[in-house]
Design a protein around this motif. Structure first.
Motif, short mmCIF file in Angstrom:
data_model
loop_
_atom_site.label_atom_id
_atom_site.label_comp_id
_atom_site.label_asym_id
_atom_site.label_seq_id
_atom_site.Cartn_x
_atom_site.Cartn_y
_atom_site.Cartn_z
N LYS A 153 30.36 33.21 44.23
CA LYS A 153 30.90 34.52 44.58
C LYS A 153 32.41 34.45 44.73
O LYS A 153 33.14 35.31 44.24
N ALA A 154 32.92 33.39 45.39
CA ALA A 154 34.36 33.23 45.57
C ALA A 154 35.05 32.98 44.24
O ALA A 154 36.16 33.46 44.01
N ARG A 155 34.39 32.25 43.35
CA ARG A 155 34.98 31.95 42.04
C ARG A 155 35.08 33.22 41.21
O ARG A 155 36.07 33.45 40.51
N LYS A 156 34.09 34.10 41.29
CA LYS A 156 34.12 35.34 40.52
C LYS A 156 35.16 36.32 41.06
O LYS A 156 35.75 37.08 40.30
N GLU A 157 35.38 36.29 42.38
CA GLU A 157 36.34 37.20 42.99
C GLU A 157 37.78 36.72 42.83
O GLU A 157 38.70 37.50 42.98
N ALA A 158 37.97 35.43 42.54
CA ALA A 158 39.32 34.89 42.40
C ALA A 158 39.98 35.46 41.15
O ALA A 158 39.33 35.68 40.13
N PRO A 159 41.28 35.73 41.22
CA PRO A 159 41.97 36.26 40.03
C PRO A 159 42.03 35.21 38.93
O PRO A 159 42.21 34.02 39.19
N VAL A 160 41.89 35.67 37.71
CA VAL A 160 41.91 34.77 36.56
C VAL A 160 43.35 34.62 36.11
O VAL A 160 44.04 35.60 35.81
N ALA A 161 43.82 33.38 36.06
CA ALA A 161 45.19 33.10 35.62
C ALA A 161 45.18 32.92 34.10
O ALA A 161 44.35 32.20 33.55
N VAL A 162 46.11 33.57 33.43
CA VAL A 162 46.22 33.47 31.98
C VAL A 162 47.17 32.32 31.66
O VAL A 162 48.26 32.22 32.22
N ALA A 163 46.74 31.46 30.77
CA ALA A 163 47.56 30.31 30.38
C ALA A 163 48.80 30.77 29.61
O ALA A 163 48.73 31.75 28.85
#
Length: 73
Positions: free
Chosen positions: A55-65
């Motif tokens: 759940k925490a991983r899905k809520e974390a913002p995705v950083a674009v490389a």
């Protein structure tokens, strides 16, 4: 090959680390993970621990490389 030392860490715990999970309420399940739930530390089972981490991983913002941004432009 035998696995002589498997589970030696929980053999010293009362009832070999088994109890009631604070989240799902299952009885006689291994409660080995301490997590902060509603401001207090509770012991939870591995299934609830994995669910909280997912759940925490899905809520974390995705950083674009940076390489992906350069190729997109």
């Amino acid at each position: 090959m035998s696995k002589n030392h498997r589970g030696t860490g929980i053999r010293t715990l009362p009832t070999h680390g088994r109890g009631v999970c604070a989240i799902c309420g299952k009885n006689s399940i291994k409660v080995l993970f301490e997590q902060d739930v509603n401001g207090s530390k509770v012991k939870i089972c591995k299934f609830c621990n994995a669910a909280l981490k997912n759940k925490a991983r899905k809520e974390a913002p995705v950083a674009v490389a940076p390489a992906a941004e350069a190729t997109a432009q």
